[in-house]
Motif scaffolding. Structure first.
Motif, PDB file in Angstrom:
ATOM      1  N   ARG A  22      15.047  13.737   6.274  1.00  0.00           N
ATOM      2  CA  ARG A  22      15.344  13.169   4.952  1.00  0.00           C
ATOM      3  C   ARG A  22      15.038  14.161   3.820  1.00  0.00           C
ATOM      4  N   ARG A 158      12.848   2.992   1.821  1.00  0.00           N
ATOM      5  CA  ARG A 158      12.214   1.942   2.631  1.00  0.00           C
ATOM      6  C   ARG A 158      10.745   1.894   2.250  1.00  0.00           C
ATOM      7  N   CYS A 160       6.862   2.066   2.064  1.00  0.00           N
ATOM      8  CA  CYS A 160       5.895   2.802   2.887  1.00  0.00           C
ATOM      9  C   CYS A 160       4.707   1.904   3.193  1.00  0.00           C
ATOM     10  N   GLN A 179       0.688   0.635   6.448  1.00  0.00           N
ATOM     11  CA  GLN A 179       1.537   1.686   5.887  1.00  0.00           C
ATOM     12  C   GLN A 179       2.205   2.441   7.025  1.00  0.00           C
ATOM     13  N   ARG A 180       3.541   2.592   6.960  1.00  0.00           N
ATOM     14  CA  ARG A 180       4.258   3.253   8.060  1.00  0.00           C
ATOM     15  C   ARG A 180       4.302   4.760   7.914  1.00  0.00           C
ATOM     16  N   SER A 181       4.186   5.258   6.661  1.00  0.00           N
ATOM     17  CA  SER A 181       4.398   6.671   6.386  1.00  0.00           C
ATOM     18  C   SER A 181       3.547   7.036   5.177  1.00  0.00           C
ATOM     19  N   CYS A 182       2.803   8.138   5.272  1.00  0.00           N
ATOM     20  CA  CYS A 182       1.864   8.427   4.187  1.00  0.00           C
ATOM     21  C   CYS A 182       1.805   9.907   3.852  1.00  0.00           C
ATOM     22  N   ASP A 183       2.176  10.234   2.626  1.00  0.00           N
ATOM     23  CA  ASP A 183       2.064  11.572   2.055  1.00  0.00           C
ATOM     24  C   ASP A 183       0.599  11.677   1.596  1.00  0.00           C
ATOM     25  N   ASN A 191      -2.217   5.086  -2.955  1.00  0.00           N
ATOM     26  CA  ASN A 191      -2.248   3.904  -2.099  1.00  0.00           C
ATOM     27  C   ASN A 191      -3.671   3.353  -1.930  1.00  0.00           C
ATOM     28  N   HIS A 221       0.820  12.403   6.946  1.00  0.00           N
ATOM     29  CA  HIS A 221       1.298  13.791   6.961  1.00  0.00           C
ATOM     30  C   HIS A 221       0.988  14.571   5.686  1.00  0.00           C
ATOM     31  N   TYR A 223       3.006  17.702   3.681  1.00  0.00           N
ATOM     32  CA  TYR A 223       4.228  18.522   3.659  1.00  0.00           C
ATOM     33  C   TYR A 223       3.851  19.999   3.680  1.00  0.00           C
TER      34      TYR A 223
HETATM   35  O1  LIG Z   1       3.433   4.317  -1.432  1.00  0.00           O
HETATM   36  C1  LIG Z   1       3.915   5.335  -0.899  1.00  0.00           C
HETATM   37  C2  LIG Z   1       5.275   5.598  -0.908  1.00  0.00           C
HETATM   38  C3  LIG Z   1       5.745   6.703  -0.303  1.00  0.00           C
HETATM   39  N1  LIG Z   1       4.896   7.551   0.332  1.00  0.00           N
HETATM   40  C4  LIG Z   1       5.461   8.771   0.973  1.00  0.00           C
HETATM   41  C5  LIG Z   1       5.439   8.856   2.453  1.00  0.00           C
HETATM   42  C6  LIG Z   1       6.598   9.816   2.749  1.00  0.00           C
HETATM   43  O2  LIG Z   1       6.150  11.160   2.538  1.00  0.00           O
HETATM   44  C7  LIG Z   1       7.602   9.469   1.671  1.00  0.00           C
HETATM   45  C8  LIG Z   1       8.621   8.453   2.150  1.00  0.00           C
HETATM   46  O3  LIG Z   1       9.478   9.028   3.053  1.00  0.00           O
HETATM   47  P1  LIG Z   1      10.070   8.275   4.334  1.00  0.00           P
HETATM   48  O4  LIG Z   1      11.041   9.263   4.889  1.00  0.00           O
HETATM   49  O5  LIG Z   1      10.750   7.029   3.848  1.00  0.00           O
HETATM   50  O6  LIG Z   1       8.918   7.990   5.266  1.00  0.00           O
HETATM   51  O7  LIG Z   1       6.830   8.879   0.627  1.00  0.00           O
HETATM   52  C9  LIG Z   1       3.541   7.324   0.330  1.00  0.00           C
HETATM   53  O8  LIG Z   1       2.732   8.096   0.874  1.00  0.00           O
HETATM   54  N2  LIG Z   1       3.092   6.206  -0.270  1.00  0.00           N
END
Ligand SMILES: O=c1ccn([C@H]2C[C@H](O)[C@@H](COP(=O)(O)O)O2)c(=O)[nH]1
Ligand SMILES: Nc1nc(=O)c2c([nH]1)NC[C@@H]1CN(c3ccc(C(=O)N[C@@H](CCC(=O)O)C(=O)O)cc3)CN21
Length: 283
Positions: A22, A158, A160, A179-183, A191, A221, A223
């Motif tokens: 993405r 979508r 997170c 949380q499914r995905s976390c920057d 968050n 993760h 980046y």
């Molecule tokens: O509340 C949030 C919203 C987004 N994120 C981060 C996690 C990912 O790095 C991206 C979303 O990318 P996807 O490809 O949809 O997983 O945004 C976050 O940490 N917290």
């Protein structure tokens, strides 16, 4: 604060490099992290190893509580966090469902406050939870979910942090957030504040004592373009003690949150931090 730094260090020590289609970037990734916040004792999990902008984070969550679907409404509350996803994301810009500048579509709060039912009417998940908790009811399904796979193409991202479950033990309220995905450098900073503030607010408006907030993360993760700043700058710093979050006690109902509350109703006491770090943001 220690648990945040431990997660960052764990990603560096044990993470796997994963190509993300993405964003077109690689992410150093671990699976499964459990964080815990002591809301009852007001240990506000604001990051201290860099300057954290907690008002943006709370504004974003207040926008979800209000069911906002437009980045301009978020800006008016005090956060620019949705500008990029509403206006710079290629797939969304080309979508026939996008209603114009700043439109985010049916994301987060829209699902939380007006989930579309098959008969065309809508369901307010949050109001049901608040009404139940106020009356001392926990039906073991006090669940607010923003995750609606059937409508993903109607929104710009979508969710997170997608599901929040409230639990009442006696008169103490707990929260479990998924949380499914976390920057971790950027998103988690926000968050953590949001999970804490959400429990504190719902406890306040339902007349319950706040207990613990449990934050469960699947894909955590960093980046590739954030790694150096994390490793060589942020992780070299010593954290300070946690500050406290003060919420205006005049906020006593969901309607208050929907109508007059602003960021001036939130104050942080005893926040000591290191210099800001500007992490790159990936759209
Ligand atoms: O509340 C949030 C919203 C987004 N994120 C981060 C996690 C990912 O790095 C991206 C979303 O990318 P996807 O490809 O949809 O997983 O945004 C976050 O940490 N917290
Ligand atoms: N890649 C990515 N990471 C995220 O954390 C993220 C997304 N995308 N998309 C949706 C939301 C938007 N969020 C964001 C967006 C921007 C910042 C950000 O730029 N934060 C800066 C400054 C904040 C300010 O000045 O208010 C920071 O230093 O924390 C943080 C979270 C979290 N989410």
């Amino acid at each position: 604060m220690k648990q945040y730094l431990q997660l960052c260090q764990r990603i560096i020590d044990e993470g796997t490099w994963i190509e993300n289609e993405r964003t077109g970037k690689r992410c150093l990734t671990v699976i499964n992290a459990d964080l815990e916040y002591d809301v009852g004792n007001n240990q506000f999990p604001m990051i201290t190893t860099r300057k954290s902008f907690y008002k943006s984070a709370i504004a974003e969550f207040l926008g979800y509580i209000r069911g906002y679907d437009n980045a301009a409404d978020f800006r008016a509350l005090g956060t620019k966090t949705w500008d990029a996803n509403a206006n710079l994301n290629e797939v969304w810009l080309n979508s026939a469902h996008r209603k114009g500048e700043d439109d985010m579509g049916r994301v987060y709060g829209v699902q939380g406050r007006s989930w579309m039912k098959p008969d065309g009417s809508t369901l307010d998940q949050l109001k049901k939870i608040v009404d139940n908790l106020k009356n001392g009811i926990d039906d073991r399904a006090e669940i607010l979910t923003f995750y609606n796979p059937g409508e993903f193409e109607l929104g710009c991202l979508r969710p997170c942090m997608h599901t929040h479950t409230f639990s009442l033990l006696g008169d103490t309220l707990h929260l479990t957030s998924y949380q499914r995905s976390c920057d971790v450098p950027l998103g988690l900073n926000f968050n953590q504040v949001q999970v804490f503030a959400f429990l504190a607010l719902i406890a306040q408006i339902t007349g319950k004592k706040a207990g613990k907030a449990y934050h469960k993360i699947v894909n955590a993760h960093i980046y590739e373009d954030q790694l150096e700043l994390m490793q060589d700058v942020q992780l070299k710093r010593e954290p300070f003690e946690s500050p406290q979050l003060k919420i205006n006690p005049k906020i006593t109902s969901l309607e208050d949150l929907e109508t007059w509350v602003t960021m001036d109703d939130f104050e942080v006491v005893g926040y000591q931090c290191h210099d800001p770090i500007k992490y790159p943001f990936s759209v």
